[in-house]
Design a protein around this motif. Sequence first.
Motif, PDB file in Angstrom:
ATOM      1  N   GLU A  98      20.010  28.892  54.055  1.00 25.86           N
ATOM      2  CA  GLU A  98      21.175  29.483  53.407  1.00 25.86           C
ATOM      3  C   GLU A  98      21.037  31.001  53.355  1.00 25.86           C
ATOM      4  OE1 GLU A  98      23.906  27.912  52.478  1.00 25.86           O
ATOM      5  OE2 GLU A  98      23.044  26.028  53.211  1.00 25.86           O
ATOM      6  N   PRO A  99      22.164  31.725  53.281  1.00 22.94           N
ATOM      7  CA  PRO A  99      22.084  33.191  53.159  1.00 22.94           C
ATOM      8  C   PRO A  99      21.331  33.586  51.888  1.00 22.94           C
ATOM      9  CG  PRO A  99      24.333  32.489  53.672  1.00 22.94           C
ATOM     10  CD  PRO A  99      23.558  31.250  53.343  1.00 22.94           C
ATOM     11  N   GLU A 100      20.459  34.550  52.020  1.00 21.21           N
ATOM     12  CA  GLU A 100      19.737  35.051  50.865  1.00 21.21           C
ATOM     13  C   GLU A 100      19.335  36.501  51.077  1.00 21.21           C
ATOM     14  OE1 GLU A 100      16.234  32.739  50.271  1.00 21.21           O
ATOM     15  OE2 GLU A 100      15.490  33.025  52.295  1.00 21.21           O
ATOM     16  N   ASN A 101      19.183  37.199  49.968  1.00 20.85           N
ATOM     17  CA  ASN A 101      18.702  38.567  50.038  1.00 20.85           C
ATOM     18  C   ASN A 101      17.267  38.571  50.536  1.00 20.85           C
ATOM     19  OD1 ASN A 101      20.662  38.617  47.357  1.00 20.85           O
ATOM     20  ND2 ASN A 101      20.883  40.393  48.677  1.00 20.85           N
ATOM     21  N   ASP A 148      19.947  44.633  49.493  1.00 14.72           N
ATOM     22  CA  ASP A 148      21.037  43.711  49.171  1.00 14.72           C
ATOM     23  C   ASP A 148      21.627  43.102  50.434  1.00 14.72           C
ATOM     24  OD1 ASP A 148      22.263  45.914  50.221  1.00 14.72           O
ATOM     25  OD2 ASP A 148      23.639  46.247  48.545  1.00 14.72           O
ATOM     26  N   LYS A 166      21.961  40.353  53.222  1.00 13.87           N
ATOM     27  CA  LYS A 166      21.733  38.912  53.281  1.00 13.87           C
ATOM     28  C   LYS A 166      21.513  38.464  54.725  1.00 13.87           C
ATOM     29  CE  LYS A 166      24.232  37.444  49.132  1.00 13.87           C
ATOM     30  NZ  LYS A 166      23.063  36.885  48.435  1.00 13.87           N
ATOM     31  N   CYS A 194      20.195  34.743  57.056  1.00 15.33           N
ATOM     32  CA  CYS A 194      19.766  33.345  57.085  1.00 15.33           C
ATOM     33  C   CYS A 194      18.509  33.275  57.946  1.00 15.33           C
ATOM     34  CB  CYS A 194      20.839  32.443  57.685  1.00 15.33           C
ATOM     35  SG  CYS A 194      22.380  32.372  56.756  1.00 15.33           S
TER      36      CYS A 194
END
Length: 216
Positions: free
Chosen positions: A166-169, A174, A176, A178
């Motif tokens: 999943e997309p995350e920092n 900041d 994002k 995957c």
Amino acid sequence: MGDGPLGISCDWQQTIQQRPQKNIPVGYLLDIKGMGKDDGAFPKSSSLFYTPFVGDPAYAGVALQDVGAKKAVRAVGLITQLQWEGGKLDPMDFTVLISPENKADFTGITNTEIRQLKFWICEWDSTAGKWFEKCYPIGDEANGPPNEMSARLNQKGSEVMLHVGEPENVGVTDVKFCQMTFQVIPDKAHLCNIHYGHNSTDKDVYAWGYVEGGQS
């Protein structure tokens, strides 16, 4: 001509923050085609990422672009890990950060065909005081496509070895991404030679893959 193994960890932050630390390789997944997708529309997007590399790359699969006073590389994603045990039939494992925009393209893959795979990794030689090209595919110099890997996705049972998180920092930014991991194996139709630079002067060519029914 030699054999691996390869175990390369890359610093993606150099490509985002534009503050090269000159101590960790920087890697780019330049392009990947196949998997039953329309080559003209897949992957959906690529991005320009900063590169600290200085000079003219020997690898024909990469092109440096000017972005202000900086240089950048257009790529599908940023390589964070490349692993290979060194055998001609051993799989190669990639860990790559991709844009969330491309997550859907790489989700639910069932077709293992790879028609094109290009990557490029560079590193700082502290002794010589210069950047050098550490790893990229030379391809099949005899009768196959040059400058790219001839491969297919590995499959274990019904599971295709490609997974997207999943997309995350990432890090302290900041931005994002995957995380995508995939494992490729030889396509049995072409050999694939890999350029590997130990430093700016000491280089090897590693042989990967074999031709089924031909000379290994």
